[in-house]
Design an enzyme around this catalytic site. Sequence first.
Site, PDB file in Angstrom:
ATOM      1  N   LYS A 235       0.865  -1.183   0.000  1.00 54.93           N
ATOM      2  CA  LYS A 235       0.000   0.000   0.000  1.00 54.93           C
ATOM      3  C   LYS A 235       0.897   1.227   0.000  1.00 54.93           C
ATOM      4  O   LYS A 235       1.802   1.339   0.830  1.00 54.93           O
ATOM      5  CB  LYS A 235      -0.896  -0.006   1.239  1.00 54.93           C
ATOM      6  CG  LYS A 235      -2.076   0.923   1.144  1.00 54.93           C
ATOM      7  CD  LYS A 235      -3.092   0.479   0.113  1.00 54.93           C
ATOM      8  CE  LYS A 235      -4.373  -0.015   0.742  1.00 54.93           C
ATOM      9  NZ  LYS A 235      -5.261  -0.653  -0.234  1.00 54.93           N
TER      10      LYS A 235
ATOM     11  N   THR B 204      -3.327  -5.671   0.786  1.00 60.57           N
ATOM     12  CA  THR B 204      -2.740  -4.340   0.988  1.00 60.57           C
ATOM     13  C   THR B 204      -3.608  -3.529   1.952  1.00 60.57           C
ATOM     14  O   THR B 204      -3.119  -2.663   2.666  1.00 60.57           O
ATOM     15  CB  THR B 204      -2.564  -3.576  -0.338  1.00 60.57           C
ATOM     16  OG1 THR B 204      -3.834  -3.239  -0.875  1.00 60.57           O
ATOM     17  CG2 THR B 204      -1.754  -4.383  -1.336  1.00 60.57           C
TER      18      THR B 204
ATOM     19  N   HIS C  41      19.867  27.233 -11.629  1.00 58.52           N
ATOM     20  CA  HIS C  41      20.645  28.299 -12.284  1.00 58.52           C
ATOM     21  C   HIS C  41      20.023  29.675 -12.062  1.00 58.52           C
ATOM     22  O   HIS C  41      18.807  29.853 -12.180  1.00 58.52           O
ATOM     23  CB  HIS C  41      20.721  28.045 -13.790  1.00 58.52           C
ATOM     24  CG  HIS C  41      21.339  26.739 -14.154  1.00 58.52           C
ATOM     25  ND1 HIS C  41      22.642  26.414 -13.845  1.00 58.52           N
ATOM     26  CD2 HIS C  41      20.830  25.662 -14.807  1.00 58.52           C
ATOM     27  CE1 HIS C  41      22.913  25.203 -14.298  1.00 58.52           C
ATOM     28  NE2 HIS C  41      21.833  24.716 -14.880  1.00 58.52           N
TER      29      HIS C  41
HETATM   30  O1  LIG Z   1      28.868  23.547 -10.819  1.00 55.74           O
HETATM   31  C1  LIG Z   1      28.694  23.321 -12.024  1.00 55.74           C
HETATM   32  N1  LIG Z   1      29.047  22.106 -12.525  1.00 55.74           N
HETATM   33  C2  LIG Z   1      28.890  21.792 -13.857  1.00 55.74           C
HETATM   34  O2  LIG Z   1      29.243  20.663 -14.302  1.00 55.74           O
HETATM   35  C3  LIG Z   1      28.317  22.776 -14.683  1.00 55.74           C
HETATM   36  N2  LIG Z   1      27.994  22.802 -16.010  1.00 55.74           N
HETATM   37  C4  LIG Z   1      27.461  24.034 -16.255  1.00 55.74           C
HETATM   38  O3  LIG Z   1      27.028  24.396 -17.374  1.00 55.74           O
HETATM   39  N3  LIG Z   1      27.428  24.782 -15.129  1.00 55.74           N
HETATM   40  C5  LIG Z   1      27.958  24.025 -14.124  1.00 55.74           C
HETATM   41  N4  LIG Z   1      28.140  24.265 -12.815  1.00 55.74           N
END
Ligand SMILES: O=c1[nH]c(=O)c2[nH]c(=O)[nH]c2[nH]1
Length: 303
Positions: free
Chosen positions: A17, A62, A252
């Site tokens: 479950k 279950t 990013h």
């Molecule tokens: O810390 C990072 N590692 C990467 O392998 C990578 N590749 C990327 O484009 N930016 C980053 N930053």
Amino acid sequence: MTASPRPFLLGPNQYGKAEIRVLKTTRDGATHHVRDLNVSVALAGDMDAVHYDGSNAGVLPTDTAKNTVFAFARRHGIESPERFGIELARHFTTTQDSLHRARIRIEEYAWERTGDTGHSFVRAGRETRLAQVTCEGGDVEVLSGLTGMTVMNTTDSEFTGYVKDAYTTLPEDRDRILATAVTAWWRHRETNGAAPGPGWDDSYMAARTHLLDAFAGTYSLSLQQTLYRMGAHVLELGDGIDEIRLSLPNKHHFRLDLTPFDLSNEAAEGAVYFAADRPYGLIEATVLRAGAAALIPADLANL
Ligand SMILES: O=c1[nH]c(=O)c2[nH]c(=O)[nH]c2[nH]1
């Protein structure tokens, strides 16, 4: 007459479950405590007959697994996700001959107190705590972990000196934002399910602190380097932890070119960034104590 061999054989299988949501309250006078779990039970054993012939003789429903979780919460309480998982995993494997392995996966949601009533809570905007207990052949493996712990350093992070080929456009950056949402699983050395010295809850809080301290304290040359430092710090200072697996999405933050608006946008000036949600780099690795085996699966999503 002998039966002809089956053309198609049953491979690895489990059943149970998933996502049993259970909230346990305890009352200490007017001060209440809560543990809020999402429990998934996966059972495996002698299951040929149900798959091949439809015989349910060895199948614990279950629905019963779900009831057991609720009954155990009431009967034994929930001291910690790990302890609760150990009790359940032992129960299924020791009371049912047909069940050889029980895997209990638990997510815990944190609540913080609000007001001074003793019974008012606000759901914490924190990470989710994780535990997984596997009981098989008398052995108990305990993993603890967390997911969704979002962290950011607004400086002390660079990414330079990488490979450049015909498709590389990424500019080198000596002062970037480093942000990630940590998913981590760590494995406790004890195989019999004994709690680490400080107990499961304190052990968890210590590992969380070590991850955060290493993230904040590392001058990062890459997220890979930061990952290794975070894992090594948990192994170094944690109690009886032999292995840790980390999955770190690189959240990013791109520093924008604002020169079309006659604005500079240097990191040192207090820059404006575009917080991109996808695609994202995904950095994953296991860090091991020397001599320890790598037992945590590489694909954490399938854990
Ligand atoms: O810390 C990072 N590692 C990467 O392998 C990578 N590749 C990327 O484009 N930016 C980053 N930053």
